[in-house]
Scaffold this active site. Structure first.
Site, PDB file in Angstrom:
ATOM      1  N   CYS A 139       0.796  -1.232   0.000  1.00 31.06           N
ATOM      2  CA  CYS A 139       0.000   0.000   0.000  1.00 31.06           C
ATOM      3  C   CYS A 139       0.826   1.278   0.000  1.00 31.06           C
ATOM      4  O   CYS A 139       0.301   2.347  -0.284  1.00 31.06           O
ATOM      5  CB  CYS A 139      -0.942  -0.005   1.204  1.00 31.06           C
ATOM      6  SG  CYS A 139      -1.873  -1.533   1.371  1.00 31.06           S
ATOM      7  N   HIS A 167      -2.896   7.717   6.571  1.00 38.27           N
ATOM      8  CA  HIS A 167      -3.136   6.468   5.828  1.00 38.27           C
ATOM      9  C   HIS A 167      -4.598   6.066   6.028  1.00 38.27           C
ATOM     10  O   HIS A 167      -5.292   5.755   5.069  1.00 38.27           O
ATOM     11  CB  HIS A 167      -2.178   5.388   6.316  1.00 38.27           C
ATOM     12  CG  HIS A 167      -2.198   4.152   5.490  1.00 38.27           C
ATOM     13  ND1 HIS A 167      -1.831   4.134   4.155  1.00 38.27           N
ATOM     14  CD2 HIS A 167      -2.530   2.863   5.802  1.00 38.27           C
ATOM     15  CE1 HIS A 167      -1.951   2.904   3.688  1.00 38.27           C
ATOM     16  NE2 HIS A 167      -2.368   2.114   4.657  1.00 38.27           N
ATOM     17  N   HIS A 226      -9.673   2.378  -0.943  1.00 39.40           N
ATOM     18  CA  HIS A 226      -8.228   2.217  -0.792  1.00 39.40           C
ATOM     19  C   HIS A 226      -7.642   1.629  -2.076  1.00 39.40           C
ATOM     20  O   HIS A 226      -7.777   0.430  -2.339  1.00 39.40           O
ATOM     21  CB  HIS A 226      -7.975   1.283   0.397  1.00 39.40           C
ATOM     22  CG  HIS A 226      -6.535   1.117   0.755  1.00 39.40           C
ATOM     23  ND1 HIS A 226      -5.524   1.835   0.166  1.00 39.40           N
ATOM     24  CD2 HIS A 226      -5.926   0.283   1.660  1.00 39.40           C
ATOM     25  CE1 HIS A 226      -4.357   1.461   0.686  1.00 39.40           C
ATOM     26  NE2 HIS A 226      -4.583   0.530   1.583  1.00 39.40           N
TER      27      HIS A 226
END
Length: 424
Positions: A87, A219, A257
């Site tokens: 990520c 995040h 995401h």
């Protein structure tokens, strides 16, 4: 060719032109390409049947090609690197490019991140690990946060030295990365202590006090463990002394995401907010997570409604699920000097386009901003793109009493030069 690569070719080209640069003038330059990507689901599909293999799925879908193909197409001579840290891939790509420019290895960098979801198998694996939200939403910082929602993105930015830029959205002051290392809870468990040690070091190194920081793009995936680890770490760095509430947000609440592309997606949100002068609000934040005390005692404020940008320092977090942490510090671009001046003489605006409609659209945009000299200068600079890719050429005379404009399709071959002697 992997559709992820086709998209990267498109947005990379747009990023260069958006910066007011003509891609053909960058050919042969010391420009690096750094792409964050984690997998190629198309490559798996193309190579499923050994009887139908042609070999071209190697050149079209190998992850290395997501960077190498861009370097080939634009003829860039700098490093060409694909980065996979899950990520945090695309923000780590930005961090690598920043340091390569700062150390003098390259003059500019094309940085990208891409994620396409083409088959359900990967999502099922994340669901089996307990990482996905059953509702399909990222409820960042909320007490009901129970996982994240996977999404797609294709992002590219052009990073140059400040002295060489034609157009500035923001300036990177510092960037860095570290890794959690061993954790008793397992490789996917985030470490708030390691995250905050990285952030603290970067601000100390850049000589930036916590009070100067206005906003942190977290995040913030909306997982039970991840949000408290991250935000409590942020509080330890920025909220130990009396100050205005620290603003935080997460673009994942708005768009889900996009995993390896999430860092640059967050950067895009920050830049759009700075450009508009308003912080884009989070969605799905109703009840503060009780494991994050700073959300209720006023030290941290989640941007859940549009809030005016004050112009302070901005930080961006991005964490990989294997423990790779990245943080980038941005200074907003100063307000542009007023380039709107009364026009005393008509100005010719040259344009180009792939179609006649495209060239006319550029002319129309020039007319709408006919008094903005810096914008017209950017349009003029990109009008010299080679005829082979932009066959329609034209011009308009801005500020004239009559509507003077012309658009034609021209040939890519060199035009003959004629001398006309009048005989006088």
């Amino acid at each position: 060719m992997d559709p992820q690569l086709r998209l990267m070719l498109e947005v990379a080209y747009e990023a260069i032109v958006d910066g007011g640069l003509n891609p053909s003038t960058m050919r042969g330059s010391r420009t690096g390409v750094y792409i964050g990507v984690s997998g190629s689901e198309a490559g798996e599909a193309f190579s499923r049947d050994p009887e139908e293999l042609l070999g071209y799925s190697m050149t079209g879908c190998q992850r290395a090609m997501l960077a190498n193909r861009l370097s080939y197409f634009f003829d860039f001579k700098g490093p060409s690197i694909t980065i996979d840290t899950a990520c945090s891939s695309s923000l780590l790509a930005l961090e690598n490019a920043f340091h390569a420019i700062r150390q003098g290895h390259i003059d500019a960098a094309l940085v990208g991140g891409v994620n396409l979801l083409l088959k359900p198998n990967t999502s099922v694996q994340f669901m089996k690990l307990g990482m996905l939200s059953p509702e399909g939403t990222c409820k960042s910082f909320d007490s009901s946060g129970n996982g994240y929602c996977r999404s797609e993105a294709a992002v590219a930015v052009l990073l140059t030295k400040l002295s060489a830029t034609k157009r500035v959205y923001a300036t990177i002051i510092n960037a860095g990365n570290n890794t959690d290392g061993y954790k008793e809870q397992g490789v996917t468990f985030p470490s708030g202590d390691i995250q905050q040690s990285l952030v603290r070091f970067l601000y100390q190194e850049a000589n930036i006090s916590p009070a100067q920081v206005e906003y942190i793009e977290a995040h913030g995936t909306g997982t039970k463990v991840g949000d408290p680890q991250e935000v409590n770490g942020i509080v330890s760095v920025f909220c130990q002394a009396k100050r205005e509430p620290l603003l935080i947000g997460s673009t994942k609440s708005n768009m889900g995401h996009p995993e390896p592309a999430s860092g640059l997606a967050a950067l895009a949100k920050v830049i759009l907010s700075l450009e508009r002068g308003v912080w884009a609000p989070n969605l799905h934040f109703n009840d503060p997570n009780p494991d994050i005390p700073a959300l209720t005692d006023g030290r941290v404020q989640v941007v859940d409604r549009p809030i005016p940008v004050r112009g302070g320092i901005v930080g961006i977090n991005s964490f990989g699920f294997g423990g790779s942490n990245v943080h980038v510090i941005l200074r907003p671009a100063g307000k542009p000097t007023n380039s709107t001046i009364p026009r005393t003489l008509p100005r010719m605006l040259p344009v180009c386009g792939r179609t006649e409609a495209a060239a006319n659209a550029v002319i129309q945009k020039g007319k709408e901003h006919s008094s903005d000299e810096s914008f017209l200068s950017l349009l003029s600079r990109v009008s010299k793109i080679p005829v082979a890719s932009m066959p329609f050429r034209g011009y308009a005379v801005l500020g004239s009493q009559s509507d003077i404009k012309e658009v034609q399709m021209v040939q890519a071959s060199a035009r003959p030069l004629w001398y006309i002697c009048s005989g006088e």
